[in-house]
Design a protein around this motif. Structure first.
Motif, mmCIF file in Angstrom:
data_model
loop_
_atom_site.group_PDB
_atom_site.id
_atom_site.type_symbol
_atom_site.label_atom_id
_atom_site.label_comp_id
_atom_site.label_asym_id
_atom_site.label_seq_id
_atom_site.Cartn_x
_atom_site.Cartn_y
_atom_site.Cartn_z
ATOM 1 N N VAL A 5 18.610 73.295 57.248
ATOM 2 C CA VAL A 5 18.508 71.935 57.830
ATOM 3 C C VAL A 5 19.316 71.867 58.992
ATOM 4 O O VAL A 5 20.775 71.582 58.869
ATOM 5 C CB VAL A 5 18.767 70.480 56.745
ATOM 6 N N GLU A 6 18.832 71.463 60.206
ATOM 7 C CA GLU A 6 19.560 71.221 61.370
ATOM 8 C C GLU A 6 20.077 69.662 61.436
ATOM 9 O O GLU A 6 19.415 68.627 60.886
ATOM 10 C CB GLU A 6 19.194 71.493 62.682
ATOM 11 N N SER A 7 21.162 69.391 62.149
ATOM 12 C CA SER A 7 21.783 68.175 62.411
ATOM 13 C C SER A 7 22.550 67.974 63.664
ATOM 14 O O SER A 7 23.033 68.922 63.964
ATOM 15 C CB SER A 7 22.103 67.522 61.314
ATOM 16 N N GLY A 8 22.904 66.837 63.921
ATOM 17 C CA GLY A 8 23.748 66.652 65.090
ATOM 18 C C GLY A 8 23.104 66.412 66.439
ATOM 19 O O GLY A 8 23.807 66.447 67.544
ATOM 20 N N GLY A 9 21.860 66.535 66.712
ATOM 21 C CA GLY A 9 21.091 66.566 67.957
ATOM 22 C C GLY A 9 21.159 64.917 68.486
ATOM 23 O O GLY A 9 21.455 64.048 67.625
#
Length: 121
Positions: A5-9
């Motif tokens: 799971v990506e985050s921070g964009g």
């Protein structure tokens, strides 16, 4: 089951910085191979960076070399991509993925859903 799971964009200005995070779960290996990829509208998905699980080597595309830094925190089971001095052409959806080695998107077996990075003044 392996999950990423990506985050921070989000929105970032040229000359600023941004850190993307990739939270992982379901890995048997403590230090898996993790790659970062991106896809801009109308373009093919391309490799950005990768950190090898076998020898911990890092790899970068020529367009981001010297500006982006990939890292991994085994205790947190997370990977990161620090974006320094982002450019408008860095605007894309960024994905983290895992596979046996850092060979390219076609050999990555598990993918996150992506996080959007928009670089604009």
């Amino acid at each position: 089951q392996v999950q990423l799971v990506e985050s921070g964009g989000g929105l970032v200005q040229p000359g600023g910085s941004l850190i993307l995070s990739c939270a992982t779960s379901g890995f048997i290996l403590n230090a898996p191979t993790i790659g970062w990829f991106r896809q801009a509208p109308g373009k093919e998905r391309e490799g950005v960076s990768c950190i090898s699980g076998s020898d911990n080597r890092t790899y970068y595309s020529e367009s981001v070399k010297g500006r982006f830094t990939i890292s991994r925190d085994n205790a947190q089971k997370m990977a990161f991509l620090r974006m320094n001095r982002p450019k408008p052409e860095d605007t894309a959806i960024y994905y983290c993925a895992t596979g046996r080695e850092c060979t390219g998107p076609t050999t990555m077996h598990y993918w996150g859903k992506g996080t959007l990075v928009f670089v604009s003044p």
